[in-house]
Design a protein around this motif. Structure first.
Motif: not given
Length: 237
Positions: A20-22, A186-190
């Motif tokens: 939900a966050f990303p 956002l893509y890699r870490e979340r």
């Protein structure tokens, strides 16, 4: 081993929160990008300036001799270098867009409609009060961009250690123009934060190198797309 139903539900809820966050950040970035794109100044000519005047599509106008260079990493709308004797006129329209055109200096003997100081139609347009729609939309884009950048920095500093790179690595990557670095983080870490890194975490020096290289590539890409698709589709921020 069979996972108990309540553990499965808890894991599913945790995964949903991670997703939900990303998604929320991407939606905010898309809104910012749309506002920034819409309010970016676009080149026009004297004929369009005259048409907008006569059709009452000029909300505000000013003379300038160019643009300030402090655009910023989030593509804030550039500011005109206001000059009463400038050869460029910048005007905003009721739809929230901004145009600019070269019309010559005020004392250059330019045709009717090109000199807003002498044109009664332009004087009427320039006397309108209140905040122009273009300024409200650009202000909203600026606030949203600042909130995204600040929020990302807070999460980066106070959140769990990144997987693929150090915090310094992502700090430099996140400084890429137009929020591209934020999307990469956002893509890699979340979005894929539960996937272990294939090698050692990248350092801040690697992030700085990618920032310099990525900035050049992005600038060249935007310039190339502008030449290919035109100023309206790809404004020269």
């Amino acid at each position: 081993m069979i996972t108990p139903p309540h553990d499965t539900a808890r894991l599913g809820l945790a995964r949903l929160r991670r997703r939900a966050f990303p998604v929320a950040v991407v939606v905010c970035w898309l809104v910012w990008a749309a506002l920034a794109w819409w309010t970016a100044p676009r080149a026009a000519d004297q004929a369009e300036w005259d048409r907008d005047l006569r059709a009452d599509r000029v909300v505000t106008w000013s003379r300038a001799d160019g643009w300030a260079t402090d655009v910023g990493a989030w593509g804030r709308r550039p500011r005109p270098r206001y000059a009463s004797e400038g050869s460029m006129v910048v005007w905003s329209r009721p739809d929230g867009q901004v145009r600019y055109a070269s019309v010559g200096a005020p004392d250059g003997g330019a045709p009717y409609g090109s000199d807003p100081v002498d044109d009664p139609l332009a004087q009427a347009a320039g006397s309108r009060g209140g905040v122009a729609p273009a300024d409200r939309l650009a202000g909203a884009a600026g606030l949203l961009g600042a909130a995204l950048g600040l929020g990302w920095l807070v999460v980066l500093v106070t959140g769990p250690p990144p997987v693929a790179g150090t915090r310094w690595y992502w700090f430099w990557i996140g400084s890429l123009p137009l929020g591209v670095g934020l999307l990469a983080w956002l893509y890699r870490e979340r979005w894929r934060g539960d996937v272990p890194s294939a090698g050692p975490r990248r350092t801040g020096w690697a992030g700085l190198g990618w920032l310099l290289l990525g900035g050049l590539v992005l600038s060249a890409t935007v310039a190339g797309l502008g030449e290919l698709l035109g100023d309206y589709v790809v404004p020269a921020w």
